[in-house]
Design a protein around this motif. Structure first.
Motif, PDB file in Angstrom:
ATOM      1  N   ALA A  44      57.186 -68.855   2.068  1.00 25.97           N
ATOM      2  CA  ALA A  44      56.321 -67.683   2.158  1.00 25.97           C
ATOM      3  C   ALA A  44      55.187 -67.818   1.152  1.00 25.97           C
ATOM      4  CB  ALA A  44      57.101 -66.407   1.890  1.00 25.97           C
ATOM      5  N   HIS A  45      54.083 -67.136   1.438  1.00 24.39           N
ATOM      6  CA  HIS A  45      53.019 -67.090   0.450  1.00 24.39           C
ATOM      7  C   HIS A  45      52.306 -65.748   0.514  1.00 24.39           C
ATOM      8  CE1 HIS A  45      49.766 -67.568   3.367  1.00 24.39           C
ATOM      9  NE2 HIS A  45      50.155 -68.768   3.718  1.00 24.39           N
ATOM     10  N   VAL A  46      51.586 -65.445  -0.549  1.00 24.82           N
ATOM     11  CA  VAL A  46      50.852 -64.191  -0.632  1.00 24.82           C
ATOM     12  C   VAL A  46      49.538 -64.444  -1.351  1.00 24.82           C
ATOM     13  CG1 VAL A  46      51.949 -63.474  -2.814  1.00 24.82           C
ATOM     14  CG2 VAL A  46      51.087 -61.736  -1.217  1.00 24.82           C
ATOM     15  N   ASP A  47      48.489 -63.726  -0.929  1.00 25.38           N
ATOM     16  CA  ASP A  47      47.192 -63.937  -1.567  1.00 25.38           C
ATOM     17  C   ASP A  47      47.136 -63.221  -2.913  1.00 25.38           C
ATOM     18  OD1 ASP A  47      44.888 -61.451  -0.204  1.00 25.38           O
ATOM     19  OD2 ASP A  47      46.991 -61.269  -0.806  1.00 25.38           O
ATOM     20  N   TRP A  48      46.009 -63.291  -3.577  1.00 22.29           N
ATOM     21  CA  TRP A  48      45.874 -62.767  -4.925  1.00 22.29           C
ATOM     22  C   TRP A  48      46.158 -61.273  -5.018  1.00 22.29           C
ATOM     23  CZ3 TRP A  48      42.401 -58.975  -6.368  1.00 22.29           C
ATOM     24  CH2 TRP A  48      41.509 -58.580  -5.351  1.00 22.29           C
ATOM     25  N   SER A  49      45.827 -60.552  -3.952  1.00 26.35           N
ATOM     26  CA  SER A  49      45.960 -59.104  -3.988  1.00 26.35           C
ATOM     27  C   SER A  49      47.331 -58.609  -3.542  1.00 26.35           C
ATOM     28  CB  SER A  49      44.904 -58.479  -3.086  1.00 26.35           C
ATOM     29  OG  SER A  49      45.195 -58.767  -1.720  1.00 26.35           O
ATOM     30  N   GLY A  50      48.051 -59.440  -2.859  1.00 22.84           N
ATOM     31  CA  GLY A  50      49.334 -59.023  -2.294  1.00 22.84           C
ATOM     32  C   GLY A  50      49.218 -58.440  -0.908  1.00 22.84           C
ATOM     33  N   SER A  51      48.029 -58.399  -0.357  1.00 21.63           N
ATOM     34  CA  SER A  51      47.827 -57.758   0.936  1.00 21.63           C
ATOM     35  C   SER A  51      47.985 -58.701   2.118  1.00 21.63           C
ATOM     36  CB  SER A  51      46.450 -57.112   0.983  1.00 21.63           C
ATOM     37  OG  SER A  51      45.438 -58.097   0.828  1.00 21.63           O
ATOM     38  N   LEU A  52      47.880 -59.985   1.874  1.00 25.82           N
ATOM     39  CA  LEU A  52      48.028 -60.966   2.953  1.00 25.82           C
ATOM     40  C   LEU A  52      49.209 -61.869   2.655  1.00 25.82           C
ATOM     41  CD1 LEU A  52      44.311 -62.015   3.537  1.00 25.82           C
ATOM     42  CD2 LEU A  52      45.713 -60.543   4.989  1.00 25.82           C
ATOM     43  N   ALA A  53      50.188 -61.859   3.545  1.00 23.79           N
ATOM     44  CA  ALA A  53      51.383 -62.673   3.365  1.00 23.79           C
ATOM     45  C   ALA A  53      51.663 -63.452   4.646  1.00 23.79           C
ATOM     46  CB  ALA A  53      52.584 -61.809   3.007  1.00 23.79           C
ATOM     47  N   SER A  54      52.327 -64.550   4.472  1.00 33.47           N
ATOM     48  CA  SER A  54      52.696 -65.372   5.623  1.00 33.47           C
ATOM     49  C   SER A  54      54.075 -65.962   5.389  1.00 33.47           C
ATOM     50  CB  SER A  54      51.670 -66.482   5.831  1.00 33.47           C
ATOM     51  OG  SER A  54      51.991 -67.269   6.960  1.00 33.47           O
ATOM     52  N   TYR A  55      54.798 -66.218   6.478  1.00 36.40           N
ATOM     53  CA  TYR A  55      56.172 -66.675   6.379  1.00 36.40           C
ATOM     54  C   TYR A  55      56.432 -67.836   7.323  1.00 36.40           C
ATOM     55  CZ  TYR A  55      56.644 -62.118   4.182  1.00 36.40           C
ATOM     56  OH  TYR A  55      56.486 -61.029   3.357  1.00 36.40           O
ATOM     57  N   ALA A  56      57.365 -68.667   6.923  1.00 35.07           N
ATOM     58  CA  ALA A  56      57.860 -69.687   7.827  1.00 35.07           C
ATOM     59  C   ALA A  56      58.624 -69.000   8.957  1.00 35.07           C
ATOM     60  CB  ALA A  56      58.776 -70.650   7.082  1.00 35.07           C
ATOM     61  N   ASP A  57      58.617 -69.604  10.112  1.00 33.77           N
ATOM     62  CA  ASP A  57      59.261 -68.992  11.275  1.00 33.77           C
ATOM     63  C   ASP A  57      60.743 -68.727  11.057  1.00 33.77           C
ATOM     64  OD1 ASP A  57      57.290 -70.778  13.796  1.00 33.77           O
ATOM     65  OD2 ASP A  57      56.889 -68.930  12.680  1.00 33.77           O
ATOM     66  N   ASN A  58      61.392 -69.611  10.311  1.00 39.42           N
ATOM     67  CA  ASN A  58      62.845 -69.484  10.154  1.00 39.42           C
ATOM     68  C   ASN A  58      63.259 -68.412   9.148  1.00 39.42           C
ATOM     69  OD1 ASN A  58      61.985 -70.928   7.943  1.00 39.42           O
ATOM     70  ND2 ASN A  58      63.344 -72.684   8.280  1.00 39.42           N
ATOM     71  N   LYS A  64      61.043 -65.446   8.908  1.00 31.79           N
ATOM     72  CA  LYS A  64      60.261 -64.279   9.301  1.00 31.79           C
ATOM     73  C   LYS A  64      61.182 -63.149   9.762  1.00 31.79           C
ATOM     74  CE  LYS A  64      56.496 -65.590  11.103  1.00 31.79           C
ATOM     75  NZ  LYS A  64      55.484 -66.138  12.039  1.00 31.79           N
ATOM     76  N   GLY A  65      60.914 -61.963   9.263  1.00 26.90           N
ATOM     77  CA  GLY A  65      61.738 -60.805   9.598  1.00 26.90           C
ATOM     78  C   GLY A  65      62.927 -60.609   8.689  1.00 26.90           C
ATOM     79  N   ARG A  66      63.241 -61.626   7.889  1.00 25.29           N
ATOM     80  CA  ARG A  66      64.375 -61.532   6.954  1.00 25.29           C
ATOM     81  C   ARG A  66      63.921 -61.549   5.504  1.00 25.29           C
ATOM     82  NH1 ARG A  66      67.970 -65.556   6.700  1.00 25.29           N
ATOM     83  NH2 ARG A  66      66.497 -67.185   7.374  1.00 25.29           N
ATOM     84  N   PHE A  67      62.864 -62.298   5.215  1.00 23.99           N
ATOM     85  CA  PHE A  67      62.364 -62.435   3.849  1.00 23.99           C
ATOM     86  C   PHE A  67      61.058 -61.648   3.699  1.00 23.99           C
ATOM     87  CE2 PHE A  67      64.282 -66.878   2.720  1.00 23.99           C
ATOM     88  CZ  PHE A  67      65.528 -66.431   3.113  1.00 23.99           C
ATOM     89  N   SER A  68      60.807 -61.194   2.478  1.00 26.55           N
ATOM     90  CA  SER A  68      59.575 -60.481   2.185  1.00 26.55           C
ATOM     91  C   SER A  68      59.052 -60.897   0.823  1.00 26.55           C
ATOM     92  CB  SER A  68      59.828 -58.975   2.211  1.00 26.55           C
ATOM     93  OG  SER A  68      58.652 -58.266   1.878  1.00 26.55           O
ATOM     94  N   ILE A  69      57.800 -61.308   0.778  1.00 25.49           N
ATOM     95  CA  ILE A  69      57.180 -61.705  -0.478  1.00 25.49           C
ATOM     96  C   ILE A  69      56.284 -60.574  -0.954  1.00 25.49           C
ATOM     97  CG2 ILE A  69      55.247 -62.857   0.694  1.00 25.49           C
ATOM     98  CD1 ILE A  69      55.263 -64.925  -1.601  1.00 25.49           C
ATOM     99  N   SER A  70      56.275 -60.352  -2.263  1.00 28.47           N
ATOM    100  CA  SER A  70      55.414 -59.335  -2.852  1.00 28.47           C
ATOM    101  C   SER A  70      55.051 -59.771  -4.262  1.00 28.47           C
ATOM    102  CB  SER A  70      56.111 -57.970  -2.863  1.00 28.47           C
ATOM    103  OG  SER A  70      57.299 -58.020  -3.638  1.00 28.47           O
ATOM    104  N   ARG A  71      54.093 -59.083  -4.842  1.00 25.19           N
ATOM    105  CA  ARG A  71      53.696 -59.412  -6.201  1.00 25.19           C
ATOM    106  C   ARG A  71      53.318 -58.142  -6.947  1.00 25.19           C
ATOM    107  NH1 ARG A  71      49.031 -63.555  -5.824  1.00 25.19           N
ATOM    108  NH2 ARG A  71      48.893 -63.218  -8.094  1.00 25.19           N
ATOM    109  N   ASP A  72      53.475 -58.225  -8.264  1.00 27.65           N
ATOM    110  CA  ASP A  72      53.089 -57.151  -9.161  1.00 27.65           C
ATOM    111  C   ASP A  72      52.170 -57.788 -10.203  1.00 27.65           C
ATOM    112  OD1 ASP A  72      52.873 -55.178 -11.117  1.00 27.65           O
ATOM    113  OD2 ASP A  72      54.932 -54.491 -10.840  1.00 27.65           O
ATOM    114  N   ASN A  73      50.892 -57.669  -9.991  1.00 32.73           N
ATOM    115  CA  ASN A  73      49.952 -58.358 -10.873  1.00 32.73           C
ATOM    116  C   ASN A  73      50.008 -57.906 -12.329  1.00 32.73           C
ATOM    117  OD1 ASN A  73      49.109 -60.099  -8.877  1.00 32.73           O
ATOM    118  ND2 ASN A  73      47.260 -58.941  -8.367  1.00 32.73           N
ATOM    119  N   PRO A  74      50.124 -56.613 -12.609  1.00 32.65           N
ATOM    120  CA  PRO A  74      50.235 -56.214 -14.027  1.00 32.65           C
ATOM    121  C   PRO A  74      51.460 -56.814 -14.718  1.00 32.65           C
ATOM    122  CG  PRO A  74      49.612 -54.335 -12.706  1.00 32.65           C
ATOM    123  CD  PRO A  74      49.987 -55.451 -11.742  1.00 32.65           C
TER     124      PRO A  74
END
Length: 123
Positions: free
Chosen positions: A48-62, A64-74
């Motif tokens: 999985a990956h996420v952009d600098w803001s946390g608003s754009l994320a992408s997942y591997a097909d295997n 997807k729907g089970r994993f979630s990526i997020s970030r807390d910049n502060p």
């Protein structure tokens, strides 16, 4: 940038884990972040990956729907919430930082890597 991943462990089939990756430095918000994994005897693969803001994320097909990526910049932290885990998710999980605002599925695009945290899913 130094990355420290944690949160791995042993979990039963169908269980959940949340991985964390803390980055050093004051420029965390300018880095895209990603998670990858490497199972025994296999090549490292994108998860999985996420952009600098946390608003754009992408997942591997295997995952997807089970994993979630997020970030807390502060907090200089990126997370990987893993639900409905399966034995085939067993691997060492690595976080990585890319010196760019947008993330990438190509692991060669990442500039810094953490040490990995081991996840074992029992059947």
């Amino acid at each position: 940038v130094q990355l420290q991943a944690s949160g791995g462990g042993l979990v039963q089939n169908g269980g959940s884990l949340k991985l964390s990756c803390v980055a050093s430095g004051r420029t965390f918000s300018t880095y895209a972040m990603g998670w990858s994994r490497q199972a025994p005897g296999k090549e490292r693969e994108f998860v999985a990956h996420v952009d600098w803001s946390g608003s754009l994320a992408s997942y591997a097909d295997n995952v997807k729907g089970r994993f979630s990526i997020s970030r807390d910049n502060p907090k200089n932290t990126v997370y990987l919430q893993m639900n409905s885990l399966k034995p085939e998710d067993t691997a060492v999980y690595y976080c990585a930082a890319r010196n760019a605002l947008r993330a990438s599925t190509d692991l060669l695009d990442y500039d810094y890597w953490g040490q990995g945290t081991k996840v074992t899913v029992s059947s």
